[in-house]
Write a protein that holds these residues in place. Structure first.
Motif, PDB file in Angstrom:
ATOM      1  N   GLN A   1      15.556  26.123  55.436  1.00  0.00           N
ATOM      2  CA  GLN A   1      16.539  26.849  54.628  1.00  0.00           C
ATOM      3  C   GLN A   1      17.688  25.952  54.156  1.00  0.00           C
ATOM      4  N   TYR A   2      17.801  24.747  54.741  1.00  0.00           N
ATOM      5  CA  TYR A   2      18.872  23.829  54.372  1.00  0.00           C
ATOM      6  C   TYR A   2      18.401  22.689  53.466  1.00  0.00           C
ATOM      7  N   ARG A   3      17.144  22.680  53.101  1.00  0.00           N
ATOM      8  CA  ARG A   3      16.622  21.586  52.275  1.00  0.00           C
ATOM      9  C   ARG A   3      17.217  21.623  50.874  1.00  0.00           C
TER      10      ARG A   3
ATOM     11  N   THR B   1      14.408  22.958  69.327  1.00  0.00           N
ATOM     12  CA  THR B   1      15.597  22.823  68.486  1.00  0.00           C
ATOM     13  C   THR B   1      15.461  21.777  67.393  1.00  0.00           C
ATOM     14  N   GLY B   2      14.369  21.035  67.369  1.00  0.00           N
ATOM     15  CA  GLY B   2      14.135  20.101  66.282  1.00  0.00           C
ATOM     16  C   GLY B   2      15.183  19.004  66.191  1.00  0.00           C
ATOM     17  N   THR B   3      15.461  18.567  64.950  1.00  0.00           N
ATOM     18  CA  THR B   3      16.358  17.429  64.740  1.00  0.00           C
ATOM     19  C   THR B   3      17.420  17.665  63.670  1.00  0.00           C
ATOM     20  N   TRP B   4      17.266  18.693  62.834  1.00  0.00           N
ATOM     21  CA  TRP B   4      18.133  18.864  61.668  1.00  0.00           C
ATOM     22  C   TRP B   4      19.611  18.933  62.038  1.00  0.00           C
TER      23      TRP B   4
ATOM     24  N   VAL C   1      27.183   9.710  52.438  1.00  0.00           N
ATOM     25  CA  VAL C   1      26.456  10.975  52.486  1.00  0.00           C
ATOM     26  C   VAL C   1      25.175  10.778  53.281  1.00  0.00           C
ATOM     27  N   HIS C   2      24.815  11.765  54.073  1.00  0.00           N
ATOM     28  CA  HIS C   2      23.530  11.740  54.789  1.00  0.00           C
ATOM     29  C   HIS C   2      22.532  12.633  54.060  1.00  0.00           C
ATOM     30  N   THR C   3      21.271  12.395  54.312  1.00  0.00           N
ATOM     31  CA  THR C   3      20.218  13.234  53.723  1.00  0.00           C
ATOM     32  C   THR C   3      20.519  14.719  53.895  1.00  0.00           C
ATOM     33  N   ALA C   4      21.037  15.085  55.053  1.00  0.00           N
ATOM     34  CA  ALA C   4      21.312  16.491  55.343  1.00  0.00           C
ATOM     35  C   ALA C   4      22.351  17.081  54.404  1.00  0.00           C
TER      36      ALA C   4
ATOM     37  N   LYS D   1      11.319  26.830  45.249  1.00  0.00           N
ATOM     38  CA  LYS D   1      12.022  25.966  46.193  1.00  0.00           C
ATOM     39  C   LYS D   1      11.468  26.165  47.600  1.00  0.00           C
ATOM     40  N   ALA D   2      11.285  25.058  48.312  1.00  0.00           N
ATOM     41  CA  ALA D   2      10.841  25.146  49.708  1.00  0.00           C
ATOM     42  C   ALA D   2      11.857  25.899  50.552  1.00  0.00           C
ATOM     43  N   SER D   3      13.145  25.773  50.207  1.00  0.00           N
ATOM     44  CA  SER D   3      14.209  26.444  50.965  1.00  0.00           C
ATOM     45  C   SER D   3      14.192  27.954  50.770  1.00  0.00           C
ATOM     46  N   VAL D   4      13.390  28.424  49.821  1.00  0.00           N
ATOM     47  CA  VAL D   4      13.223  29.865  49.596  1.00  0.00           C
ATOM     48  C   VAL D   4      11.881  30.332  50.146  1.00  0.00           C
ATOM     49  N   ALA D   5      10.819  29.597  49.816  1.00  0.00           N
ATOM     50  CA  ALA D   5       9.472  30.025  50.179  1.00  0.00           C
ATOM     51  C   ALA D   5       9.235  30.019  51.681  1.00  0.00           C
TER      52      ALA D   5
END
Length: 368
Positions: free
Chosen positions: A57-59, A144-147, A166-169, A90-94
């Protein structure tokens, strides 16, 4: 049931707490339910995000279903059947839409937003503290992953840089960098994707710590198993897991071929230090830039597990179990989406293994 803890606050008693509701967490919850455990009674899934979707959801908005590597099905439900056939979505939607449908279909009853601050040992049980209450569990599956933990290496002079870092995130869209010289740092897939987009609108320079390794030909099952085995060997030895790209290499896609033709992939070696106006290499060469985009990956978000003292002196965690999800120092704890199960397909298999091994270790009677 509730458990009186230290004579103060009451903790809800459960067999298992799953922390995180991304691919690995939902897979684990699915398999726990398939084994006969009831969500909300025998196990509970906690997720800090405000809605379903995990890190997806944050991509960034430009990451669509046509540009994402692949979204693997969660067990028991097809992604394609729920996401539709439009690759421009968008991947953040699908993906959040798919995860939400999955949670509802299987009645997983995820508690969110719920941020776990710490997990502490309490004799034979584990105390899980969150902003949505206290929980007393016999075991946990951490997903909890890494994001939540972006990594930026500490190069000399970084704090004195006068431009923007800026970071990728934090990336949103390439147009935000128009008219600026952007230094893209990193050799992973995300670095390549963002370099491609940003180079379309402004000047870029690409640096990596090691020379990028491009993979020719298809990445078949045999290659995939070999890559997973290398990462698995590290975590079984108690070493921190390597990045996936360091094992698999970068796929030589049509987009990457086009980048080569445009001269965008003229990689430079890593600089030695950061100056107020840019970077300096060991040979004294300098480059002025406006933005440093750190595509330097993430680290496993495991700080809340610190009281359990799971780490070795090497900084890694010794893993055991069939798919290397069980922590050797505390078999009540499983880490999914860590090490060899960091990929979406690996997370599915790891969720099943963790559910079966943890219930067996705890002596929980299951329907299978």
């Amino acid at each position: 049931m509730a458990d009186q803890d230290q004579g103060a606050r009451m903790a809800l008693k459960l067999d298992i707490v799953v922390i995180g509701a991304g691919q690995a967490g939902l897979s684990s919850a699915y398999h726990l339910k398939q084994l006969g455990l009831e969500p909300g009674r025998d196990f509970l899934v906690l997720d800090r995000a405000p809605q379903p979707g995990g890190a997806w959801q944050y991509r960034w908005p430009s990451l669509t279903l046509s540009t994402v590597n692949r979204v693997h099905d969660l067990p028991g439900m097809s992604f394609a059947d729920n996401a539709g056939g439009d690759d421009t979505v968008k991947a953040s939607v699908a993906v959040p839409h798919y995860f939400a449908a999955y949670e509802e279909h299987y009645g997983l009853n995820v508690l969110r937003p719920a941020t776990v601050s710490v997990v502490c040992p309490r004799g034979e049980r584990l105390r899980v503290e969150s902003d949505r209450g206290l929980f007393s569990a016999r075991g946990i599956i951490n997903a909890t992953g890494t994001w939540e933990k972006p990594f930026i290496p500490d190069y000399p002079g970084r704090e004195n840089f006068g431009g923007k870092q800026v970071h990728t995130a934090d990336f949103h869209r390439a147009e935000d960098f128009a008219g600026q010289h952007v230094l893209v740092v990193g050799g992973g897939i995300s670095a390549i994707q963002l370099l491609d987009q940003i180079s379309m609108v402004t000047r870029t320079t690409w640096v990596t710590r090691t020379p990028p390794r491009f993979r020719e030909g298809p990445f078949d099952q045999e290659a995939g198993r070999a890559a997973v085995k290398l990462v698995e060997d590290r975590v079984r030895a108690g070493l921190p897991p390597n990045s996936v790209v360091s094992v698999t290499g970068l796929p030589m896609t049509r987009a990457i071929m086009a980048m080569k033709e445009r001269g965008v992939l003229e990689r430079q070696e890593m600089f030695a230090e950061i100056t107020p106006t840019g970077v300096r290499w060991a040979d004294g060469r300098e480059l002025d830039v406006d933005v440093i985009l750190w595509c330097t990956g993430f680290r496993s978000a495991l700080d809340h597990l610190a009281p359990l003292q799971l780490r070795e002196e090497s900084g890694g965690i010794t893993m055991t179990g069939r798919l290397a999800t069980q922590v050797a120092r505390d078999p009540r704890v499983h880490l999914v989406g860590y090490g060899p199960s960091a990929s979406t397909v690996g997370a599915n298999r790891a969720g099943g293994a963790a559910a079966r091994e943890l219930t067996a270790h705890l002596g929980i009677a299951t329907s299978r």
